[in-house]
Each structure stands twice: as structure tokens, then as C-alpha cells.
Design an enzyme around this catalytic site. Structure first.
Site, PDB file in Angstrom:
ATOM      1  N   LYS A 203       0.840  -1.209   0.000  1.00  0.00           N
ATOM      2  CA  LYS A 203       0.000   0.000   0.000  1.00  0.00           C
ATOM      3  C   LYS A 203       0.873   1.256   0.000  1.00  0.00           C
ATOM      4  CE  LYS A 203      -2.210  -1.072   3.853  1.00  0.00           C
ATOM      5  NZ  LYS A 203      -1.506  -2.334   4.214  1.00  0.00           N
TER       6      LYS A 203
ATOM      7  N   ARG B   3      -9.204   0.381   9.720  1.00  0.00           N
ATOM      8  CA  ARG B   3      -8.757  -1.003   9.939  1.00  0.00           C
ATOM      9  C   ARG B   3      -9.802  -1.816  10.679  1.00  0.00           C
ATOM     10  NH1 ARG B   3      -2.831   0.304   9.575  1.00  0.00           N
ATOM     11  NH2 ARG B   3      -1.642  -1.597   9.760  1.00  0.00           N
TER      12      ARG B   3
ATOM     13  N   ARG C 118      11.823  -6.139   5.071  1.00  0.00           N
ATOM     14  CA  ARG C 118      11.575  -4.729   4.734  1.00  0.00           C
ATOM     15  C   ARG C 118      12.549  -3.796   5.463  1.00  0.00           C
ATOM     16  NH1 ARG C 118       5.537  -2.359   5.071  1.00  0.00           N
ATOM     17  NH2 ARG C 118       5.656  -2.830   7.290  1.00  0.00           N
TER      18      ARG C 118
ATOM     19  N   ARG D  90      11.853  -1.911  11.038  1.00  0.00           N
ATOM     20  CA  ARG D  90      10.834  -1.557  12.033  1.00  0.00           C
ATOM     21  C   ARG D  90      10.728  -2.670  13.067  1.00  0.00           C
ATOM     22  NH1 ARG D  90       5.521   0.069   8.659  1.00  0.00           N
ATOM     23  NH2 ARG D  90       4.589  -0.992  10.449  1.00  0.00           N
TER      24      ARG D  90
ATOM     25  N   ARG E  60       0.361  -9.296  13.376  1.00  0.00           N
ATOM     26  CA  ARG E  60      -0.315  -8.231  12.611  1.00  0.00           C
ATOM     27  C   ARG E  60      -1.196  -8.841  11.513  1.00  0.00           C
ATOM     28  NH1 ARG E  60       4.652  -5.197  10.757  1.00  0.00           N
ATOM     29  NH2 ARG E  60       3.263  -3.740   9.715  1.00  0.00           N
TER      30      ARG E  60
HETATM   31  P1  AMP Z   1       1.331   0.304   9.430  1.00  0.00           P
HETATM   32  O1  AMP Z   1       2.472   1.239   9.263  1.00  0.00           O
HETATM   33  O2  AMP Z   1       0.121   0.706   8.634  1.00  0.00           O
HETATM   34  O3  AMP Z   1       1.711  -1.131   9.198  1.00  0.00           O
HETATM   35  O4  AMP Z   1       0.881   0.415  10.967  1.00  0.00           O
HETATM   36  C1  AMP Z   1       1.749   0.054  12.014  1.00  0.00           C
HETATM   37  C2  AMP Z   1       0.972  -0.088  13.327  1.00  0.00           C
HETATM   38  O5  AMP Z   1       0.363   1.172  13.665  1.00  0.00           O
HETATM   39  C3  AMP Z   1      -0.181  -1.085  13.297  1.00  0.00           C
HETATM   40  O6  AMP Z   1       0.253  -2.407  13.528  1.00  0.00           O
HETATM   41  C4  AMP Z   1      -1.057  -0.545  14.433  1.00  0.00           C
HETATM   42  O7  AMP Z   1      -0.509  -0.877  15.711  1.00  0.00           O
HETATM   43  C5  AMP Z   1      -0.909   0.962  14.271  1.00  0.00           C
HETATM   44  N1  AMP Z   1      -1.954   1.485  13.346  1.00  0.00           N
HETATM   45  C6  AMP Z   1      -1.764   2.054  12.121  1.00  0.00           C
HETATM   46  N2  AMP Z   1      -2.939   2.405  11.565  1.00  0.00           N
HETATM   47  C7  AMP Z   1      -3.903   2.041  12.448  1.00  0.00           C
HETATM   48  C8  AMP Z   1      -5.325   2.103  12.441  1.00  0.00           C
HETATM   49  N3  AMP Z   1      -6.012   2.588  11.399  1.00  0.00           N
HETATM   50  N4  AMP Z   1      -5.981   1.637  13.537  1.00  0.00           N
HETATM   51  C9  AMP Z   1      -5.326   1.147  14.600  1.00  0.00           C
HETATM   52  N5  AMP Z   1      -3.988   1.016  14.658  1.00  0.00           N
HETATM   53  C10 AMP Z   1      -3.276   1.466  13.603  1.00  0.00           C
END
Ligand code: AMP
Length: 217
Positions: free
Chosen positions: A17, A92, A131, A164, A175
Site C-alpha cells: 500500500k 482497519r 523490509r 521496524r 499483525r
Molecule cells: P502500518 O504502518 O500501517 O503497518 O501500521 C503500524 C501499526 O500502527 C499497526 O500495527 C497498528 O498498531 C498501528 N496502526 C496504524 N494504523 C492504524 C489504524 N487505522 N488503527 C489502529 N492502529 C493502527
């Protein structure tokens, strides 16, 4: 210019994404709203929001719905979102989707499409655990599939690349589990609203980008 401009990118972690958001936002002058990036910036800046978010993120769990929805609501009201935006990693949960609908109605905005990034779980785990992310601009690279030109250095901005903490195998698996349980129900939700468009995100970047453009016209 693409026709559909108010967009959600939906899909599991590692589906690409963020990778495809980058060329699309540049070519189409869309605002890129990644809730993960915003939360990581809050952590880096040591804010109260960052401290709360970190406890969830380190375990691969979701940050509470209202917290992220408020964050997105404030961001969508910014002037640069008027010409279109990509919501990357939000909503989400179905509760977040409902909160989003409310916020958008208040500021007279409407969604044009939800793009589902589809890829097999094995590939997602392989991508996540290899990554590399830029500390400065958030760009993603990959030790196996998309190496940076210079080891450890971001091609875009020269920043330092790091892994990360939530891209470890154990947290990445969690996740994906959280995605299947809490986020995947959004697929049916947006099919019901006739907004869902699907692309095969196991394709290489250039082909994936072409597929993305095709569903947005
Ligand atoms: P991402 O960078 O999108 O993979 O997000 C990393 C982490 O941030 C996720 O595993 C969640 O802990 C938190 N996070 C990001 N976006 C959301 C969301 N829309 N709702 C809840 N937690 C989020």
C-alpha cells in the site's frame, strides 16, 4: 488524471500500500495519509499520543479506534486533501469505517473507491521480515525484492534505513492475524457500498502501478 481521487488503500501489512501510494500521490498530487507513519512520527516526537500508541504497536495490536479516527479527521480537514487523498492503513475496523463516514459527511467529502491489495500470506511475511524503512521520509525498501542503491541509505532522501521493530517475524505474524480478524470484514462492508476495486499486489511494482491506475479510471 485519474477519475477516482478520494481513496482508501485496504490490505494486509506488506501488501504494498505504501509502495504504490508514493508514485500515485506524486503523479496525481494526492495527499498521502498513512496512520502508521503519523503514529511513528508521534512516537519519535515523544508525544502523549505516541506513548499510548507505542504500547499497542509493539505488540502488533491496533491502536484504539477513536484515537486514530480523530487523528484522521483532523488531517482530512487540511487544505491539501481537497484535491484528493489516499488513506493508507485506515480504516482497519468496521467501527473506524463508520467513524470515517461521519467525519467525511461533516466536511462534505465522499469516498470514490476502496482499493483492495491482495497477496498470499507467505509472500506478505517474506516481504515484512525483509523490509527496510527510511527513518527520515518513511519510504520502504526490501533486502530481497527492492534493494536500495547504497546499502543502508534511502534512495529518495539519503536517510538511514532501519528494520521496524514490528517487522520481526513474531509481530508480523500477529499483525496478519489482527488483519484477518479485524480488518478483513471491511472487504464485505465496502462491497456492500459498491466501492471495492481489487488489484493483485504480488505483481512487481511497475505492473502493480499499472493495475492500480486502471481501477481508478
Ligand atoms: P502500518 O504502518 O500501517 O503497518 O501500521 C503500524 C501499526 O500502527 C499497526 O500495527 C497498528 O498498531 C498501528 N496502526 C496504524 N494504523 C492504524 C489504524 N487505522 N488503527 C489502529 N492502529 C493502527
Amino acid at each position: 488524471m485519474i477519475q477516482k481521487r478520494n481513496l482508501i488503500f485496504l490490505g494486509p501489512p506488506g501488501a504494498g500500500k505504501g509502495t504504490l501510494s508514493d508514485p500515485l500521490m506524486k503523479a496525481e498530487k494526492l495527499a498521502h495519509i498513512s496512520t502508521g507513519d503519523i503514529l511513528r512520527a508521534e512516537i519519535k516526537n515523544g508525544t502523549e499520543l505516541g506513548k499510548t500508541a507505542k504500547t499497542y504497536m509493539d505488540q502488533g495490536k491496533l491502536v484504539p479506534d477513536q484515537v486514530v479516527a480523530d487523528m484522521v479527521g483532523r488531517r482530512l480537514a487540511d487544505a491539501d486533501c481537497k484535491g484528493g487523498f489516499i488513506l493508507d492503513g485506515f480504516p482497519r475496523t468496521v467501527a473506524q469505517a463508520e467513524l470515517l463516514e461521519k467525519v467525511m459527511a461533516e466536511i462534505n467529502m465522499k469516498l470514490d473507491a476502496v482499493v483492495l491489495f491482495d497477496a498470499p500470506e507467505e509472500l506478505l511475511l517474506q516481504r515484512l521480515t525483509s523490509r527496510l524503512t527510511c527513518r527520515s521520509c518513511g519510504a520502504s525498501f526490501n533486502k530481497l525484492f527492492a534493494k536500495p542503491a547504497k546499502e543502508g541509505i534511502c534512495d529518495n532522501c539519503g536517510g538511514e534505513l532501519y528494520q521496524r521493530s514490528d517487522d520481526s517475524l513474531e509481530t508480523a505474524k500477529n499483525r496478519l492475524k489482527v488483519y484477518n480478524e479485524q480488518t478483513a470484514p471491511l472487504i464485505e462492508y465496502y462491497i456492500g457500498k459498491n466501492l471495492l476495486r481489487k488489484i493483485d499486489s504480488s505483481l512487481p511494482k511497475a505492473e502493480g502501478y499499472a493495475a492500480l491506475q486502471a481501477v481508478l479510471n
